[in-house]
Write an enzyme that holds these catalytic residues in place. Structure first.
Site, mmCIF file in Angstrom:
data_model
loop_
_atom_site.group_PDB
_atom_site.id
_atom_site.type_symbol
_atom_site.label_atom_id
_atom_site.label_comp_id
_atom_site.label_asym_id
_atom_site.label_seq_id
_atom_site.Cartn_x
_atom_site.Cartn_y
_atom_site.Cartn_z
ATOM 1 N N ASP A 102 0.846 -1.203 0.000
ATOM 2 C CA ASP A 102 0.000 0.000 0.000
ATOM 3 C C ASP A 102 0.876 1.246 0.000
ATOM 4 O OD1 ASP A 102 -2.294 1.886 1.059
ATOM 5 O OD2 ASP A 102 -3.281 -0.033 0.641
ATOM 6 N N ASP A 108 -6.231 4.668 -5.555
ATOM 7 C CA ASP A 108 -6.849 5.410 -4.450
ATOM 8 C C ASP A 108 -7.105 6.862 -4.852
ATOM 9 O OD1 ASP A 108 -7.809 5.916 -1.899
ATOM 10 O OD2 ASP A 108 -6.044 5.120 -0.876
ATOM 11 N N MET A 109 -7.913 7.563 -4.079
ATOM 12 C CA MET A 109 -8.248 8.967 -4.342
ATOM 13 C C MET A 109 -8.665 9.535 -2.995
ATOM 14 S SD MET A 109 -10.314 11.582 -4.984
ATOM 15 C CE MET A 109 -10.749 12.790 -6.186
ATOM 16 N N ASP A 121 -12.669 2.353 5.211
ATOM 17 C CA ASP A 121 -11.469 2.134 6.028
ATOM 18 C C ASP A 121 -11.832 1.531 7.374
ATOM 19 O OD1 ASP A 121 -9.650 2.987 4.181
ATOM 20 O OD2 ASP A 121 -9.556 5.052 4.929
HETATM 21 C C1 GLA Z 1 -6.807 5.573 2.075
HETATM 22 C C2 GLA Z 1 -7.281 4.163 1.821
HETATM 23 C C3 GLA Z 1 -6.515 3.201 2.682
HETATM 24 C C4 GLA Z 1 -5.033 3.334 2.439
HETATM 25 C C5 GLA Z 1 -4.615 4.773 2.647
HETATM 26 C C6 GLA Z 1 -3.165 4.989 2.241
HETATM 27 O O1 GLA Z 1 -7.204 6.012 3.313
HETATM 28 O O2 GLA Z 1 -8.656 4.050 2.045
HETATM 29 O O3 GLA Z 1 -6.922 1.882 2.425
HETATM 30 O O4 GLA Z 1 -4.732 2.904 1.148
HETATM 31 O O5 GLA Z 1 -5.403 5.666 1.900
HETATM 32 O O6 GLA Z 1 -2.771 6.303 2.341
#
Ligand code: GLA
Length: 728
Positions: A358, A471-472, A541
């Site tokens: 990640d 991601d965003m 999350d």
């Molecule tokens: C977001 C995503 C998480 C992770 C973080 C990393 O919050 O939802 O799963 O990937 O970014 O910065």
């Protein structure tokens, strides 16, 4: 099937169990029926009811009362209709439009440029509307499918004049109907508690599901339903509407003084204005409409089948999804090669097949959110030997590699910003608002897209990764572009999403086996548009099983369970501080596309030993999660005691039930559940007992007496045989 009565201008659009009838009255196309399937399309007897009795004047040109009452398919702004409209055109500084029906085409291909488009429709009707003063054409598309009760609508607006015009709004559709004392269902939420179902009375004046954030957001979902007073899970009427779009949207439900409910859906007009030169056209996103006479569950089934069969294109849709371990909540930014390999080895030994690295692997120093976004090259200090070496070592232990990207963003502290400060979305003279310490890239600029495509494709090629998490992490504001001319600045919000679609499309064309998982700070961009590119989206999350009850309940009202990325996280949960057993966390995460997101090297030997059997259990139900029919048996949001869901094989041979009793109550009976969708004549095995399908459905089944808080159960129900009804 679509039938047309040319003499009377009736159009009857049939799905397997529903009909949608359009008539043309006084030149306007209007919806005069949407509901259970009709055998006849002759609804001429209804037409007098849409024409008002007491007109304000008898002048033949006085259309006011008609416009107030007529259930318009594509109402226009500024020419006598005061309810929410679909189209507003600005020409020579004046606004308004007036579209009249001029013709139709059956078998037309929907016109959808660079945007998600439902595939596999059996028939499409195009209604052609025309404004003779503006010389603007609007084509309304209606598509049906043989296997699901969904009608897909979209519109294309074409400028046939020599003048340049500006579309101030160009919505996808309007759906008007009699108010049968409907209640509205929309979603609300915030980060880590997104997609909560809310039911609201519809006031005169109306209510909205909307987002002006450039993403659907945690706060809302591009979905609304109108439900009848008696609507339950299995009975009553539900009209579901979903916009297949990933940007700012508006779904406005209005109750008019004339007992009509109008729902208008499309791109949010607040963040939109589009320049159309001669012969240019603008395509709206598509919307999926469902009518269910079998309550909410019927609506959910139709949406699930639709998304699985007609939106999710990924090869991974029905392939066995990877079972992964994600590094984020294991190491946050503090990752390195040794830690990742230690995690991978531990994971592989238990049957996990993919390591997703990640946030944190890239740029000069991605040790916190403020740095390196845009610099999509590996940080050799963290991943010593680089990504291809990491992948090579992973392959030695039969693990695949996944990587996190956040392509839409740029950090001020990045090589990219230093080289291209003009690529940041910003307004003249104003420093852009930071959110999560980052700015947005200007996706209307093709150079930006080209840079991103090349840098991401390079990483994919060099590392050999098979899984990409996109991601965003912040909403859009400061909508200004150094690339676009002044009269197109308001296009940036929609162009941003077109850019996202374009990049994902290009990557999938170049790497057809690539698994993309979309994400936006959890579930802030969970929509049908993203599902066109990725078979699953990170749901939230928040992995706390109690919170998950409401989050997954909201998501799966519309989107299939297989689309929901779902992980086992560490204890206590970092979002709620709640402590829960590994069993409860694991059972909860099985309600979705499953994985782990915690430091497995820190688990006790006893805990680690539970992972392999859990993965075996998940593999046993994975097919149900990916293809099954989803039933909400009990809602914790409503009963404040427990949540329970059931997923049935479509052939009724098997089911799985997941239940979570939240707080244990002393001296209370165990909750009962009433199963659904089983074969009533068959015998099923559940927890070693053999019980008839009809008994499980009507007499019910008792959950266990909870011995502690947060007790979960995962029950497998298997058909043993089918007995003739007479034998019973
Ligand atoms: C977001 C995503 C998480 C992770 C973080 C990393 O919050 O939802 O799963 O990937 O970014 O910065």
């Amino acid at each position: 099937m679509i039938q047309i009565d040319d003499a009377n201008h009736f159009f009857k659009i049939d799905t397997p169990h529903t009909s949608y009838v359009i008539a043309v009255v006084e030149g306007y196309a209007g919806n005069i029926y949407y509901g259970p399937k009709l055998c006849s399309m002759d609804l001429t007897y209804l037409l007098h009811t849409v024409l008002p009795k007491g007109r304000s004047s008898e002048h033949p040109e006085d259309r006011q009362s008609f416009l107030d009452l007529y259930p318009m398919e594509y109402p226009c702004f500024g020419t006598g209709s005061y309810t929410e409209s679909c189209l507003n055109v600005i020409r020579d500084g004046q606004c308004g439009a007036d579209l009249q029906y001029v013709g139709y085409e059956l078998g037309a291909a929907r016109h959808q440029t660079g945007m998600p488009a439902a595939f596999g429709s059996s028939e499409t009707l195009k209604l052609i509307l025309w404004d003779p003063i503006l010389e603007i054409e609007a084509d309304l598309y209606y598509s049906v499918f043989t296997d699901t009760d969904v009608i897909v609508r979209s519109a294309t607006v074409i400028n046939r004049s020599q003048e340049t015009v500006y579309l101030d709004r160009a919505m996808t559709a309007s759906l008007d109907m009699e108010d049968k004392e409907f209640t509205a269902i929309t979603m609300s939420g915030a980060w880590a508690r997104e997609h909560f179902i809310q039911r609201t009375e519809i006031p005169y004046g109306g209510l909205c599901a909307e987002s002006n954030r450039g993403i659907p957001g945690h706060e809302s979902m591009a979905f609304a339903a109108l439900i009848s007073k008696d609507c339950s899970e299995t009975n009553g009427e539900a009209y579901g509407m979903n916009l297949i779009y990933s940007g700012s949207f508006l779904m406005k439900i209005q109750k008019t003084p004339y007992h009509l409910i109008r729902t208008v859906m499309g791109i949010h007009p607040d963040t939109f204005r589009w320049k159309l030169c001669q012969d240019e056209s603008f395509d709206t996103p598509e919307a999926a409409l469902v009518y269910s006479g079998q309550g909410l569950s019927g609506m959910t089934h139709a949406f699930h089948d639709f998304f699985r069969q007609h939106i999710i294109r990924s090869k991974w849709q029905y392939r066995q999804r990877p079972i992964l371990v994600n590094s984020w909540e294991a190491y946050w930014f503090d990752m390195n090669y040794d830690k990742l390999m230690a995690l991978a080895e531990k994971a592989q030994a238990q049957g996990i097949d993919t390591l997703v690295v990640d946030d944190g692997w890239f740029g000069h120093e991605r040790s916190e959110p403020s740095k390196s976004l845009g610099d999509w090259f590996v940080n050799q200090k963290k991943i010593q030997g680089g990504l291809s070496h990491l992948h090579h070592e992973l392959q030695k232990i039969h693990m695949n590699l996944g990587l996190w990207f956040e392509p839409e963003m740029i950090s001020e502290d990045s090589d990219l910003y230093r080289a291209h400060p003009s690529w940041v979305m910003h307004q003249k003279g104003r420093r852009p608002v930071l959110s999560r310490d980052q700015w947005l890239l200007d996706f209307s600029n093709p150079e930006v897209l080209e840079y991103l495509y090349n840098s991401i494709a390079k990483v994919i090629t060099e590392s050999g990764l098979t899984y990409l998490k996109w991601d965003m992490n912040r909403p859009i504001c400061d909508m200004g572009s150094e690339y676009l001319p002044a009269d197109q600045q308001m296009e940036i919000d929609h162009r941003h999403i077109l850019g996202v679609y374009c990049l994902q499309e290009r990557l999938l064309r170049q790497f057809p086996d690539l698994f993309i998982e979309n994400c936006s700070s959890g579930g802030a961009r969970f929509d049908g548009g993203m599902l066109y590119y990725s078979p699953q989206i990170w749901g939230s999350d928040d992995m706390d099983p109690v919170e998950r009850l409401s989050i997954v309940e909201g998501l799966t009202m519309v989107y299939p369970l297989s689309a929901v990325g779902s992980h086992v996280s560490s204890d206590p949960c970092c979002n709620t501080g709640r402590k829960m057993s590994l069993t409860s966390r694991t059972n909860s995460a099985m309600m979705g596309s499953f994985g782990y997101e915690l430091d497995l090297t820190k688990l006790s030997a006893e805990e680690i030993d539970t992972i392999r059997p859990s993965i075996q259990t998940y593999k046993g139900i994975r097919e149900l999660v990916q293809k099954g029919a989803y039933e909400r048996l009990a809602s914790y949001r409503e009963n404040k005691r427990f949540g329970a869901v059931q997923i049935n094989a479509k052939d009724q041979s098997k089911a799985v039930i997941y239940a979570l009793q939240v707080l244990n109550q002393p001296n209370a009976p165990a909750p009962f559940i009433y199963l659904r969708g089983l074969d009533p004549d068959a015998v099923y095995e559940i927890e070693g007992k053999q019980i008839h399908g009809d008994s499980l459905m009507h007499a019910g089944y008792s959950l266990v007496h909870a011995e502690h808080d947060f007790q979960t159960q995962l029950l497998i129900v298997t058909k043993v045989n089918k007995k003739g009804a007479e034998q019973r």
